[in-house]
Scaffold this motif. Structure first.
Motif, short mmCIF file in Angstrom:
data_model
loop_
_atom_site.label_atom_id
_atom_site.label_comp_id
_atom_site.label_asym_id
_atom_site.label_seq_id
_atom_site.Cartn_x
_atom_site.Cartn_y
_atom_site.Cartn_z
N TRP A 191 37.01 64.03 107.52
CA TRP A 191 37.39 64.53 106.21
C TRP A 191 37.19 66.04 106.17
CZ3 TRP A 191 33.79 65.76 101.86
CH2 TRP A 191 32.48 65.87 102.27
N LYS A 192 37.70 66.69 105.13
CA LYS A 192 37.58 68.13 104.98
C LYS A 192 36.96 68.47 103.63
CE LYS A 192 41.68 69.26 107.77
NZ LYS A 192 43.03 69.92 107.75
N TYR A 193 36.20 69.58 103.61
CA TYR A 193 35.61 70.06 102.37
C TYR A 193 35.53 71.58 102.42
CZ TYR A 193 31.94 71.42 99.07
OH TYR A 193 31.22 72.05 98.07
N GLN A 194 35.93 72.23 101.33
CA GLN A 194 35.80 73.68 101.20
C GLN A 194 35.26 74.01 99.82
OE1 GLN A 194 36.25 76.23 103.32
NE2 GLN A 194 36.77 74.90 105.04
N SER A 195 34.47 75.08 99.77
CA SER A 195 33.79 75.45 98.54
C SER A 195 33.91 76.94 98.30
CB SER A 195 32.31 75.05 98.63
OG SER A 195 31.56 75.59 97.56
N THR A 196 34.02 77.36 97.04
CA THR A 196 33.99 78.78 96.69
C THR A 196 33.09 78.96 95.47
OG1 THR A 196 35.91 78.60 95.20
CG2 THR A 196 36.33 79.20 97.52
N ILE A 197 32.50 80.13 95.32
CA ILE A 197 31.72 80.45 94.12
C ILE A 197 32.01 81.90 93.74
CG2 ILE A 197 29.64 81.01 95.48
CD1 ILE A 197 28.05 79.89 93.01
N THR A 198 32.28 82.12 92.48
CA THR A 198 32.61 83.44 91.97
C THR A 198 31.75 83.75 90.75
OG1 THR A 198 34.39 82.52 90.62
CG2 THR A 198 34.98 83.37 92.80
N THR A 199 31.57 85.04 90.47
CA THR A 199 30.79 85.48 89.32
C THR A 199 31.71 86.06 88.25
OG1 THR A 199 28.90 86.01 90.76
CG2 THR A 199 28.90 86.97 88.55
N GLU A 200 31.51 85.63 87.00
CA GLU A 200 32.32 86.09 85.89
C GLU A 200 31.69 87.33 85.25
OE1 GLU A 200 35.43 84.14 84.95
OE2 GLU A 200 34.80 84.02 87.05
N ILE A 201 32.41 87.95 84.33
CA ILE A 201 31.95 89.17 83.69
C ILE A 201 30.69 88.95 82.85
CG2 ILE A 201 33.36 88.88 81.61
CD1 ILE A 201 33.86 91.94 81.74
N ASN A 202 30.47 87.72 82.39
CA ASN A 202 29.27 87.40 81.61
C ASN A 202 28.15 86.87 82.48
OD1 ASN A 202 30.30 84.92 82.29
ND2 ASN A 202 30.31 84.08 80.22
N ASP A 203 28.27 87.05 83.80
CA ASP A 203 27.26 86.63 84.80
C ASP A 203 27.18 85.13 85.00
OD1 ASP A 203 26.53 89.21 85.51
OD2 ASP A 203 24.92 89.33 84.02
N SER A 204 28.05 84.38 84.35
CA SER A 204 28.12 82.96 84.71
C SER A 204 28.83 82.85 86.05
CB SER A 204 28.89 82.17 83.64
OG SER A 204 30.24 82.60 83.58
N ARG A 205 28.62 81.74 86.74
CA ARG A 205 29.23 81.56 88.05
C ARG A 205 30.01 80.25 88.10
NH1 ARG A 205 23.84 82.90 91.37
NH2 ARG A 205 22.99 82.10 89.41
N ILE A 206 31.15 80.32 88.77
CA ILE A 206 32.04 79.16 88.86
C ILE A 206 32.06 78.65 90.29
CG2 ILE A 206 34.40 78.33 88.59
CD1 ILE A 206 34.83 80.39 86.44
N TRP A 207 31.69 77.40 90.44
CA TRP A 207 31.72 76.72 91.75
C TRP A 207 32.90 75.77 91.75
CZ3 TRP A 207 28.20 72.00 93.00
CH2 TRP A 207 28.47 71.54 94.30
N GLN A 208 33.78 75.94 92.75
CA GLN A 208 34.91 75.04 92.92
C GLN A 208 34.84 74.38 94.29
OE1 GLN A 208 38.85 76.42 91.12
NE2 GLN A 208 37.87 78.39 91.54
N GLY A 209 35.24 73.13 94.35
CA GLY A 209 35.24 72.40 95.61
C GLY A 209 36.46 71.52 95.74
N GLU A 210 36.96 71.42 96.96
CA GLU A 210 38.09 70.55 97.26
C GLU A 210 37.77 69.74 98.50
OE1 GLU A 210 42.24 72.57 96.14
OE2 GLU A 210 41.07 73.76 97.57
N MET A 211 38.24 68.50 98.51
CA MET A 211 38.05 67.67 99.70
C MET A 211 39.29 66.83 99.95
SD MET A 211 35.22 65.16 98.00
CE MET A 211 34.77 66.44 96.81
N ALA A 212 39.51 66.53 101.22
CA ALA A 212 40.63 65.69 101.64
C ALA A 212 40.07 64.58 102.51
CB ALA A 212 41.65 66.52 102.42
N ILE A 213 40.30 63.33 102.09
CA ILE A 213 39.78 62.17 102.81
C ILE A 213 40.97 61.29 103.22
CG2 ILE A 213 38.23 60.18 102.69
CD1 ILE A 213 36.78 61.59 100.38
#
Length: 267
Positions: A191-213
């Motif tokens: 299977w595959k998995y990739q992850s990203t994390i970014t910081t917003e202007i208000n210092d909150s952070r967004i974690w995104q993940g995708e997987m293929a099974i």
């Protein structure tokens, strides 16, 4: 005030016919009533159910989530960003349920997975928004040796297929692992998995993940029309109280009685 009623009155069934506003096919002569009963009192729900031949479920019976997983024509690119058109057509739920405090389930920001498939592969995506003061346990990346991700800020996905339970997991840093319960086997599941994390202007952070099974890696020869029991779980470790959230809505992520049902649709 005491209302008065005539001894007889008219009772209409079907739509109110008004040619000026009602679109076709309203007005068709196609209504049939097999039987009609009138009661001189308001009936409680249990009486309605009895008349309909339906048995009321026990209050403590688990209510399972059911999702029809659509088939998409353009498969998403597994890069950790949910910007592919396929995710716009994916099925999802409003939020995962906090297994310890269900009433606080809506307090988590963007806490839900998305599901779709292309006939050969099951795709799962998710997005998590961390507040500015949240302490993220990143874990190890995919380039490092990862034996497990359970102590990290991570997701868990359980899939039950043909009596076997597959456990997938990934952390914020991109590390991931998989096993077949109860026997651990990281090398047997493709299977595959990739992850990203970014910081917003208000210092909150967004974690995104995708997987293929691939369905083949789950021992499935075909997907359309089949049902898979599943539980997608997110453990929030950066709050004062551990957040145990999942589709199943119980603290025990492996409780099969509370797994959701994913039905692979043909469209």
């Amino acid at each position: 005030y005491a209302p008065t009623f005539p001894e007889t009155s008219k009772l209409y069934f079907g739509p109110f016919i008004d040619g000026a506003i009602d679109p076709a096919p309203w007005g068709e002569n196609s209504y049939l009533i097999k039987g009609f009963q009138l009661y001189a009192r308001a009936l409680p729900p249990k009486n309605f159910m009895a008349l309909a031949g339906v048995t009321a479920p026990a209050m403590n019976d688990p209510i399972k989530t059911f999702l029809a997983v659509p088939r998409v024509t353009g498969s998403p690119i597994i890069d950790g960003n949910l910007d592919d058109k396929a995710w716009q057509h994916a099925s999802s739920v409003i939020t995962l349920i906090d297994g310890e405090k269900p009433e606080e389930s809506f307090g988590y920001n963007a806490n839900n997975p998305k599901f779709c498939h292309d006939g050969k592969t099951l795709y799962v995506g998710f997005k998590t928004v961390f507040p500015a003061n949240y302490n993220i346990l990143m874990g190890k990346s995919a380039e490092e040796v990862v034996s497990d991700v359970w102590p990290d800020e991570a997701f868990e996905l359980f899939l039950e297929v043909n009596g076997l339970i597959y456990r997938f997991g990934g952390n914020v840093a991109g590390g991931y692992c998989a096993s077949l319960l109860p026997v651990s086997s990281n090398s047997m599941i493709s299977w595959k998995y990739q992850s990203t994390i970014t910081t917003e202007i208000n210092d909150s952070r967004i974690w995104q993940g995708e997987m293929a099974i691939p369905f083949e890696s789950l021992g499935m020869t075909s997907a359309e029309g089949t049902e898979i029991k599943a539980n997608f779980c997110r453990t929030w470790r950066g709050f004062e109280r551990l957040g145990v959230t999942s589709l199943g809505g119980t603290p025990d992520y492996t409780d099969k009685d509370h797994f959701a049902v994913l039905k692979m649709s043909s469209d």
